[in-house]
Design an enzyme around this catalytic site. Structure first.
Site, PDB file in Angstrom:
ATOM      1  N   CYS A  23       0.853  -1.184   0.000  1.00 30.35           N
ATOM      2  CA  CYS A  23       0.000   0.000   0.000  1.00 30.35           C
ATOM      3  C   CYS A  23       0.886   1.230   0.000  1.00 30.35           C
ATOM      4  O   CYS A  23       2.100   1.149   0.140  1.00 30.35           O
ATOM      5  CB  CYS A  23      -0.865   0.023   1.251  1.00 30.35           C
TER       6      CYS A  23
ATOM      7  N   TRP B   3      -3.554  -1.676  -1.332  1.00 34.76           N
ATOM      8  CA  TRP B   3      -3.418  -2.912  -2.108  1.00 34.76           C
ATOM      9  C   TRP B   3      -3.858  -3.998  -1.141  1.00 34.76           C
ATOM     10  O   TRP B   3      -3.151  -4.324  -0.197  1.00 34.76           O
ATOM     11  CB  TRP B   3      -1.963  -3.103  -2.534  1.00 34.76           C
TER      12      TRP B   3
ATOM     13  N   ASN C   8       1.055   0.057   5.971  1.00 33.58           N
ATOM     14  CA  ASN C   8       1.473  -0.739   4.822  1.00 33.58           C
ATOM     15  C   ASN C   8       2.261  -1.924   5.360  1.00 33.58           C
ATOM     16  O   ASN C   8       3.235  -1.728   6.078  1.00 33.58           O
ATOM     17  CB  ASN C   8       2.348   0.106   3.893  1.00 33.58           C
TER      18      ASN C   8
END
Ligand code: M6R
Length: 609
Positions: free
Chosen positions: A2, A75, A101
């Site tokens: 991410c 993501w 992330n």
């Protein structure tokens, strides 16, 4: 993978700056987006699923008050790409917001523990536990500052993270921490920024401070303070001047995405070792009880399936059938049935040929399992169980890091099946698990030590008209993949086949100087492979061998060789042995004047049949 970003400004609103920076990080993922700011003692949040522009159209992401805030572009790894799973995530009292992330391996245990203490979770993400952990720390010890509460929380996390935390409790600070996920700080006279990557703030400042694993950073209007997570000790580090252009920054200074992605493999492999145990276990139950197991995929993903068929056979004593997606319906469409299991492997999760095979199998009541890099893709929606391969977005059309990630997940699945079926002794399991853990370092060693050598080999053979790629056993899959890479990006016609097939036809092509790449791990196929090398050599072929370090016998036969570290078990060998072949294809393409990132006539995701 991410993207996170945030800032504290001396003047003005943070939200539009965060929004623009997230746009620059969108290459890291675009499943959902979110921002949180602090203003007048209150926390404001906007977030939604979908791409940044889509969410902005609906919510106006610039319209949040305050000059301090954090943002995230996602993501998906844990939890579908839905609004509820979009970051920032908050605690029960909605006073703390976290962007993250990475992958928290022990989130399930932490979640259970926090739920038992009365915390209520809203999302399916691993990230949400961090907000609740911090809340819990502040509740049990109200004298803690926010930084101390974060420090204690990250001390409980296993896995990878780059996080940023804001709270109404200390509304003038952002606390960040890093372990195995990138984090960088940017500074100028008017603001302080944090981000996953330099491109996020490059138009705003070129003064950057790299944060290292095991460090926590306190950002405030006065500047930044770095501390060691282990003992809270202060770390002093000065900003560095970055002289990259924005384009160079997105590629992290590499000339092409493909080379960047080849170099990202050690990190991706570390991520694949963080698979959730219970998903792996669940996935393994289906092939274990199926009457027949098909491994279905296209292109590079098919090569991962081919390698996996050797892994399943050698480790779990389970016969599986690798089938090219576009052939499945013709070959097995009539016979596949309720007792069949189909494991579909697709990086994008959208490949039309693979999905057609899956549809056919579903219509005939077979069980469909999926392995993909795109959580939320069609494959995840049609699979009974799916695993995410955790590679992060791959931008180069040629699959590199996603291939080695697929292999790593598949070998873990094979090991899980082996355990279930009681086919491998505990000692051997432990040995393989230990070797698997070391693979990220092994791949790092290969890239560091052999890249220059491969570059020279590419220079030497740049005008070759064609190549052979040969291997035996599981290395056949490695050979196929090496050949596909060279063909698709360097436009060199190449042929790959199991080395034993040479004398049944292809050897007639060989004449003086014909380049033949041999994949030579020290496994049971070695003796016969040596004979195949000699057959080729006797006909004047130029032998390029990928060998184990110090394999003197093959060194003597080879015209050129590349070495990988010693002692890699056969079933794991495709992961390290393919890396020099990826580099060979890359440097051949560059030598021949082609852009490896955008090979002609090809698309990253092939959504037509
Ligand atoms: O997204 P998928 O893994 O289903 O894609 C399948 C193939 O199109 C893909 O692996 C292709 O062969 C590679 N990009 C080649 O490098």
């Amino acid at each position: 993978m991410c993207g996170i970003f945030g800032c504290i400004l001396k003047n003005g609103n943070a939200a539009p700056i965060i929004h623009a920076a997230l746009k620059r990080l969108e290459y890291r993922g675009y499943d959902s987006v979110g921002e949180a700011t602090l203003y007048n003692g209150r926390l404001y949040i906007k977030k939604d699923q979908g791409k940044i522009d889509e969410a902005h159209k609906i919510h106006n992401l610039d319209d949040l008050p305050g000059n301090l805030g954090v943002g995230h572009t996602r993501w998906a790894t844990h939890g579908a790409p839905l609004e509820v799973n979009a970051h920032p995530h908050v605690d029960c009292s909605k006073q703390i917001a976290v962007v993250h992330n990475g992958i928290i391996e022990n989130f399930a245990e932490l979640k259970l523990e926090l739920e038992n203490r009365g915390h209520v979770f809203i999302s399916k993400t691993d990230t949400e536990v961090i907000a609740h952990l911090i809340e819990e720390n502040l509740k049990t010890n109200p004298s803690l500052g926010l930084a101390e509460a974060v420090l204690e929380a990250v001390g409980r996390l296993d896995g990878s993270y780059a996080i940023a935390v804001i709270s109404t409790k200390e509304p003038d600070k952002i606390i960040c921490a890093r372990n195995e996920s990138p984090l960088v700080i940017g500074v100028n006279e008017n603001a302080i920024y944090f981000a996953s990557d330099i491109p996020a703030f490059l138009p705003l400042t070129n003064r950057a401070v790299m944060i290292e694993d095991g460090e926590l950073v306190i950002l405030s209007r006065k500047g930044f303070e770095i501390r060691k997570i282990a003992d809270s000790g202060a770390v002093s580090r000065e900003p560095k001047l970055i002289d990259w252009t924005s384009e160079m920054a997105v590629k992290k200074g590499y000339p092409h995405f493909m080379l960047k992605e080849i170099h990202e493999q050690p990190a991706c492999l570390r991520n694949t070792l963080r698979l959730q145990e219970h998903y792996l276990e669940l996935m393994a139950t289906f092939p274990d009880r199926a009457r027949e197991v098909f491994l279905v995929a296209c292109g590079t993903s098919y090569h991962a399936c081919l390698a996996a068929s050797y892994m399943f056979s050698k480790l779990a004593f389970l016969a599986t059938y690798p089938v090219i997606g576009s052939e499945f319906v013709e070959q097995h469409g009539k016979s596949v049935n309720i007792d069949s299991t189909i494991l579909a492997v697709s990086q994008s999760g959208e490949t039309a040929d693979t999905l057609a095979a899956v549809n056919c199998a579903r219509q005939r009541a077979a069980t469909v399992l999926g392995l993909t890099n795109a959580i939320g893709s069609t494959l995840t929606r049609v699979s009974r169980v799916y695993l995410g391969q955790q590679s992060g977005p791959e931008i180069g059309v040629a699959a590199t890091k996603t291939f080695t990630s697929q292999l790593s997940v598949l070998v873990q699945l094979a090991l899980r099946l082996a355990k279930k079926r009681g086919k491998v002794s505990q000692d051997e399991m432990d040995f393989l698990a230990e070797k698997l853990e070391k693979l990220p370092d092994t791949v790092e060693t290969i890239i560091r030590g052999q890249e220059e050598k491969v570059k020279q080999i590419a220079k030497k053979y740049k005008d070759a008209k064609t190549f052979f790629f040969l291997g035996r056993g599981v290395s056949t899959a490695t050979a196929y993949e090496g050949r596909l890479k060279l063909m698709e990006i360097a436009y060199v016609p190449a042929i790959a086949f199991p080395a034993g097939e040479s004398k049944h036809g292809p050897i007639s092509l060989v004449e003086h100087g014909f380049p033949v790449v041999f994949i030579c791990p020290k496994d049971e196929t070695r003796k016969t492979l040596m004979s195949n090398i000699m057959e080729m050599k006797a006909r004047g072929a130029s032998i390029i061998a990928v060998i184990e370090e110090g394999d003197e016998e093959i060194k003597k036969l080879a015209d050129d060789y590349v070495e990988v570290p010693k002692g890699i078990p056969e079933v794991l060998s495709p992961i390290p042995f393919v890396v020099p072949l990826q580099l060979l294809a890359y440097y051949m393409a560059v030598e021949r004047g082609h852009n490896p990132d955008t090979p002609r006539n090809l698309a990253k995701s092939v959504t037509v049949k």
